[in-house]
Design a protein around this motif. Structure first.
Motif, PDB file in Angstrom:
ATOM      1  N   ILE A 118       0.832  -1.199   0.000  1.00 59.82           N
ATOM      2  CA  ILE A 118       0.000   0.000   0.000  1.00 59.82           C
ATOM      3  C   ILE A 118       0.871   1.255   0.000  1.00 59.82           C
ATOM      4  N   ALA A 119       1.953   1.234   0.791  1.00 58.47           N
ATOM      5  CA  ALA A 119       2.830   2.415   0.835  1.00 58.47           C
ATOM      6  C   ALA A 119       3.438   2.667  -0.542  1.00 58.47           C
ATOM      7  N   ASN A 120       3.876   1.607  -1.227  1.00 55.62           N
ATOM      8  CA  ASN A 120       4.454   1.791  -2.558  1.00 55.62           C
ATOM      9  C   ASN A 120       3.436   2.349  -3.535  1.00 55.62           C
ATOM     10  N   THR A 121       2.184   1.890  -3.422  1.00 59.28           N
ATOM     11  CA  THR A 121       1.144   2.437  -4.295  1.00 59.28           C
ATOM     12  C   THR A 121       0.930   3.914  -4.008  1.00 59.28           C
ATOM     13  N   LEU A 122       0.948   4.298  -2.735  1.00 62.28           N
ATOM     14  CA  LEU A 122       0.772   5.716  -2.392  1.00 62.28           C
ATOM     15  C   LEU A 122       1.920   6.545  -2.948  1.00 62.28           C
ATOM     16  N   TYR A 123       3.153   6.040  -2.850  1.00 56.96           N
ATOM     17  CA  TYR A 123       4.287   6.770  -3.432  1.00 56.96           C
ATOM     18  C   TYR A 123       4.069   6.957  -4.918  1.00 56.96           C
ATOM     19  N   ARG A 124       3.573   5.891  -5.569  1.00 55.14           N
ATOM     20  CA  ARG A 124       3.365   5.970  -7.010  1.00 55.14           C
ATOM     21  C   ARG A 124       2.329   7.012  -7.386  1.00 55.14           C
ATOM     22  N   ILE A 125       1.213   7.065  -6.635  1.00 56.58           N
ATOM     23  CA  ILE A 125       0.182   7.995  -7.089  1.00 56.58           C
ATOM     24  C   ILE A 125       0.572   9.440  -6.821  1.00 56.58           C
ATOM     25  N   PHE A 126       1.470   9.672  -5.860  1.00 55.54           N
ATOM     26  CA  PHE A 126       1.900  11.041  -5.605  1.00 55.54           C
ATOM     27  C   PHE A 126       3.172  11.399  -6.352  1.00 55.54           C
ATOM     28  N   ASN A 127       3.647  10.482  -7.178  1.00 53.92           N
ATOM     29  CA  ASN A 127       4.927  10.670  -7.822  1.00 53.92           C
ATOM     30  C   ASN A 127       4.835  11.522  -9.074  1.00 53.92           C
ATOM     31  N   ASN A 128       4.158  12.646  -9.027  1.00 54.07           N
ATOM     32  CA  ASN A 128       4.153  13.520 -10.190  1.00 54.07           C
ATOM     33  C   ASN A 128       4.014  14.957  -9.720  1.00 54.07           C
ATOM     34  N   LYS A 129       4.299  15.885 -10.653  1.00 57.00           N
ATOM     35  CA  LYS A 129       4.439  17.273 -10.211  1.00 57.00           C
ATOM     36  C   LYS A 129       3.137  17.888  -9.755  1.00 57.00           C
ATOM     37  N   SER A 130       2.003  17.413 -10.294  1.00 62.16           N
ATOM     38  CA  SER A 130       0.804  18.203 -10.052  1.00 62.16           C
ATOM     39  C   SER A 130       0.001  17.787  -8.824  1.00 62.16           C
ATOM     40  N   SER A 131       0.281  16.607  -8.224  1.00 57.90           N
ATOM     41  CA  SER A 131      -0.589  16.178  -7.129  1.00 57.90           C
ATOM     42  C   SER A 131      -0.520  17.104  -5.933  1.00 57.90           C
ATOM     43  N   VAL A 132       0.677  17.310  -5.409  1.00 58.12           N
ATOM     44  CA  VAL A 132       0.832  18.195  -4.261  1.00 58.12           C
ATOM     45  C   VAL A 132       1.891  19.219  -4.654  1.00 58.12           C
ATOM     46  N   ASP A 133       1.671  20.481  -4.311  1.00 54.87           N
ATOM     47  CA  ASP A 133       2.636  21.517  -4.663  1.00 54.87           C
ATOM     48  C   ASP A 133       3.821  21.431  -3.719  1.00 54.87           C
ATOM     49  N   LEU A 134       4.857  20.688  -4.141  1.00 50.98           N
ATOM     50  CA  LEU A 134       5.981  20.462  -3.242  1.00 50.98           C
ATOM     51  C   LEU A 134       6.846  21.700  -3.063  1.00 50.98           C
ATOM     52  N   VAL A 243      -7.366   8.589  -9.838  1.00 51.12           N
ATOM     53  CA  VAL A 243      -7.952   9.681 -10.631  1.00 51.12           C
ATOM     54  C   VAL A 243      -7.960  10.968  -9.828  1.00 51.12           C
ATOM     55  N   THR A 244      -7.700  12.086 -10.479  1.00 52.05           N
ATOM     56  CA  THR A 244      -7.833  13.373  -9.798  1.00 52.05           C
ATOM     57  C   THR A 244      -9.235  13.906 -10.081  1.00 52.05           C
ATOM     58  N   SER A 245      -9.559  15.042  -9.454  1.00 54.56           N
ATOM     59  CA  SER A 245     -10.910  15.574  -9.611  1.00 54.56           C
ATOM     60  C   SER A 245     -11.174  16.037 -11.035  1.00 54.56           C
ATOM     61  N   LYS A 246     -10.084  16.292 -11.813  1.00 54.82           N
ATOM     62  CA  LYS A 246     -10.313  16.741 -13.194  1.00 54.82           C
ATOM     63  C   LYS A 246     -10.391  15.565 -14.150  1.00 54.82           C
ATOM     64  N   GLY A 247     -10.282  14.351 -13.639  1.00 51.97           N
ATOM     65  CA  GLY A 247     -10.349  13.201 -14.539  1.00 51.97           C
ATOM     66  C   GLY A 247      -8.999  12.793 -15.095  1.00 51.97           C
ATOM     67  N   VAL A 248      -7.916  13.329 -14.563  1.00 53.55           N
ATOM     68  CA  VAL A 248      -6.581  12.945 -15.020  1.00 53.55           C
ATOM     69  C   VAL A 248      -6.153  11.708 -14.237  1.00 53.55           C
ATOM     70  N   VAL A 249      -5.650  10.713 -14.964  1.00 52.95           N
ATOM     71  CA  VAL A 249      -5.252   9.461 -14.323  1.00 52.95           C
ATOM     72  C   VAL A 249      -3.776   9.543 -13.971  1.00 52.95           C
ATOM     73  N   THR A 250      -3.421   9.290 -12.713  1.00 53.75           N
ATOM     74  CA  THR A 250      -2.003   9.363 -12.363  1.00 53.75           C
ATOM     75  C   THR A 250      -1.368   8.002 -12.152  1.00 53.75           C
ATOM     76  N   CYS A 251      -2.158   6.958 -11.977  1.00 58.43           N
ATOM     77  CA  CYS A 251      -1.540   5.651 -11.759  1.00 58.43           C
ATOM     78  C   CYS A 251      -2.514   4.569 -12.173  1.00 58.43           C
ATOM     79  N   MET A 252      -1.958   3.480 -12.737  1.00 57.47           N
ATOM     80  CA  MET A 252      -2.808   2.349 -13.119  1.00 57.47           C
ATOM     81  C   MET A 252      -2.095   1.084 -12.740  1.00 57.47           C
ATOM     82  N   ARG A 253      -2.803   0.151 -12.165  1.00 56.85           N
ATOM     83  CA  ARG A 253      -2.118  -1.064 -11.744  1.00 56.85           C
ATOM     84  C   ARG A 253      -3.081  -2.227 -11.769  1.00 56.85           C
ATOM     85  N   LYS A 254      -2.627  -3.361 -12.242  1.00 60.53           N
ATOM     86  CA  LYS A 254      -3.476  -4.544 -12.214  1.00 60.53           C
ATOM     87  C   LYS A 254      -3.094  -5.331 -10.970  1.00 60.53           C
TER      88      LYS A 254
END
Lengths: 304, 272
Positions: A118-134, A243-254
């Protein structure tokens, strides 16, 4: 995950309920009766209870109850040194603890694997510039920055952990209040950190683009959102979409032991986007409503 | 290696000098987005493993070994109704244990062997992608161990590891429904970029989003999917998945030939 004892007949009952076609009326023609065991449709969530600011020692916290799944998230903001590759940004650290209260299988080291996943999945979904303004977490480049330690506690496991955890993380980040800090430099060059006197003077994070996870479980040839433990036992494969509120997908995993048809994957992505948008709007409404109540809010805490 | 007492340890934290170098703006050369790098695959090269495979694609080199089936650790699990085709009941099915390791010199920065979260995540991704293909019901109470070692990371490491692991399983004679072929994709940052198939390390580092797809070519079923980053709307991700699946289908004949060659070699070497 917690295992549940299901007989073959019960599995067949669940699968048929999800897949069945029934003739509703001769005039309207054939309908797909997507009826799950508890009466929900395939795209309905269970009733979600969200409460923020439950733990007083944290910078932000949230508790989410989704059916029998109970998650508690605490966010602590601490000062540290930025990473070398990104000297102008702070960062988030996730830790997931599967408590033995959730299910007896998590006793001792049993829950570690699930926690790391679960922690690795959380890292993955936050691993982009737009999720949180770092960049807003930076105090002085290369020297000081805010590190947000997001700790997730799994109190009770009732199916659909990823969704509940992502909702709780978003609510906790919304609730986080980081104190305003200034770094003063002396003539000799020694730095001093000054905390503002007013305890309510703090920076808040914008959670507009924080994504939420939607798990779609494939049961038979259809897929369901928010599966209970019993439904998860009937499903061989699931697709996790963030998914973000605008419909942008940040992570996909089977996830799971089975395989998926390419066409089902495309359908599941569309459903995930649709359901995700609705989830985000309701969550934003609840969070803003709770905040606007301010001190008049009735705290339920752990007694409700 | 845990507790390495033989070497004189350097300082706690060390960095490569490239981090302090001036930003060289060598953008990766423009190329056909659907090109696949030429692949070299060889199965049956390790003498001590039941099955093994080595895959090289561009700069990515992966070595994979399979051992087993051997008795599974962990207590007795109760029986249940038997599945179709004489397979063991669900609780007695075999297990697949995957391990993904990066050599310390594989990437730009040295990474000490217990690689932490990333290696475990990739090992889990390997397991989730290989399980649909292996007939675990034919190995009751047994476990198969797959270990992938990344010798050099030249882009799409997970995809290469998936393909190598499937080849190694086939080489070991494990019963499978189909081979698993992996393909990597990445999307460059920018306003309206395209998805690039089989990215190099440079393209992956500058990417805004990455995706790895694993396909079972004959059955046309997606065995694994792992992607993250700012990929954009769902249509963009759907296009990427389609491109990846095409790439996997194109790679399949190479792997078939590799297995045939390995079988011939084994035949020739076996005493009559």
């Amino acid at each position: 995950m917690a295992s549940v004892a299901l007989s073959e007949a019960e599995k067949v009952y669940i699968v048929h309920g999800v897949q069945t076609r029934g003739v509703r009326s001769l005039r309207l023609g054939t309908f797909k009766e997507d009826l799950r065991v508890d009466g929900r449709g395939c795209e309905d969530y269970r009733c979600v209870d969200v409460e923020t600011d439950v733990v007083s020692n944290t910078s932000g916290s949230a508790r989410v109850k989704l059916g029998h799944t109970d998650i508690l998230v605490g966010v602590k903001a601490e000062m540290g040194t930025p990473k070398l590759e990104k000297p102008n940004e702070g960062y988030l650290e996730f830790f997931v603890d599967c408590s033995a209260n959730a299910t007896p299988e998590f006793e001792g080291r049993g829950g570690d694997d699930l926690g790391t996943e679960i922690a690795n999945t959380l890292y993955r979904i936050f691993n982009n510039k737009s999720s949180v303004d770092l960049k807003s977490l930076c105090i002085s480049p290369r020297e000081h920055c805010w590190i947000l330690y997001v700790d997730v506690l799994l109190l009770e496991c009732g199916g659909n952990l990823f969704d509940a955890i992502s909702i709780a993380v978003k609510a906790a980040l919304f609730n986080t209040r980081i104190p305003r800090v200034r770094v003063l430099e002396d003539e000799e060059g020694s730095k001093d950190i000054e905390l503002s006197d007013d305890p309510y003077d703090c920076i808040r994070l914008s959670v507009e683009n924080v994504p939420c996870i939607v798990t779609l479980c494939k049961i038979g040839y259809r897929h369901v959102v928010d599966a209970t433990l019993q439904e998860e036992a009937c499903s061989l494969a699931s697709l996790l979409v963030s998914v973000t509120s605008k419909g942008v997908v940040t992570c996909m995993r089977k996830v799971g032991k089975g395989s998926l048809d390419p066409e089902s994957i495309f359908e599941m992505m569309e459903t995930g986007k649709r359901v995700g948008k609705v989830l985000h709007t309701s969550l934003q409404n609840i969070l803003h409503k709770e905040e606007s109540l301010g001190t008049k809010r009735q705290k339920v805490g752990f007694l409700g | 290696m845990p507790g390495d007492h033989r070497r004189i340890r350097g300082p706690e934290e060390s960095q490569p000098p490239q981090l302090y170098a001036a930003d060289e703006e060598e953008a990766p050369a423009a190329r056909d987005p659907t090109r696949l790098r030429p692949v070299y695959a060889r199965a049956g090269l390790l003498s001590q493993a039941k099955g093994s495979a080595y895959l090289e694609a561009g700069g990515t080199k992966v070595l994979c070994a399979v051992s087993g089936p051997r008795q599974a650790e962990g207590g007795e699990r109760g029986g249940g109704p038997a599945g179709a085709g004489g397979e063991a009941p669900a609780a007695l099915r075999g297990r697949l244990l995957c391990d993904f390791r990066r050599a310390p010199f594989a990437g730009r920065r040295r990474r000490a062997p217990p690689g932490g979260g990333e290696e475990r995540e990739l090992a889990l991704a390997l397991q989730e992608a290989l399980e649909p293909a292996v007939r675990l019901g034919r190995y009751p109470r047994a476990q198969l161990e797959v270990s992938a070692l990344l010798l050099e990371d030249g882009g799409s490491a997970l995809a290469a590891a998936l393909t190598a692991a499937a080849l190694a399983l086939a080489d070991a004679g494990v019963e499978m429904y189909d081979l698993v072929v992996g393909c990597g994709l990445s999307r460059a940052p920018g306003p309206a970029p395209t998805w690039l198939l089989d990215p190099t390390r440079l393209e992956e580092e500058r990417a805004a989003a990455g995706l790895t797809v694993a396909l079972m070519p004959v059955l046309n079923q997606v065995a694994g999917l792992l992607g993250s980053g700012e990929g954009g709307p769902t249509e963009s991700w759907a296009e990427a998945v389609r491109l990846g699946l095409e790439g996997c289908q194109r790679l399949y004949p190479v792997l078939q030939q590799c297995l045939v060659r390995a079988a011939r070699r084994r035949d020739a070497a076996a005493p009559l």
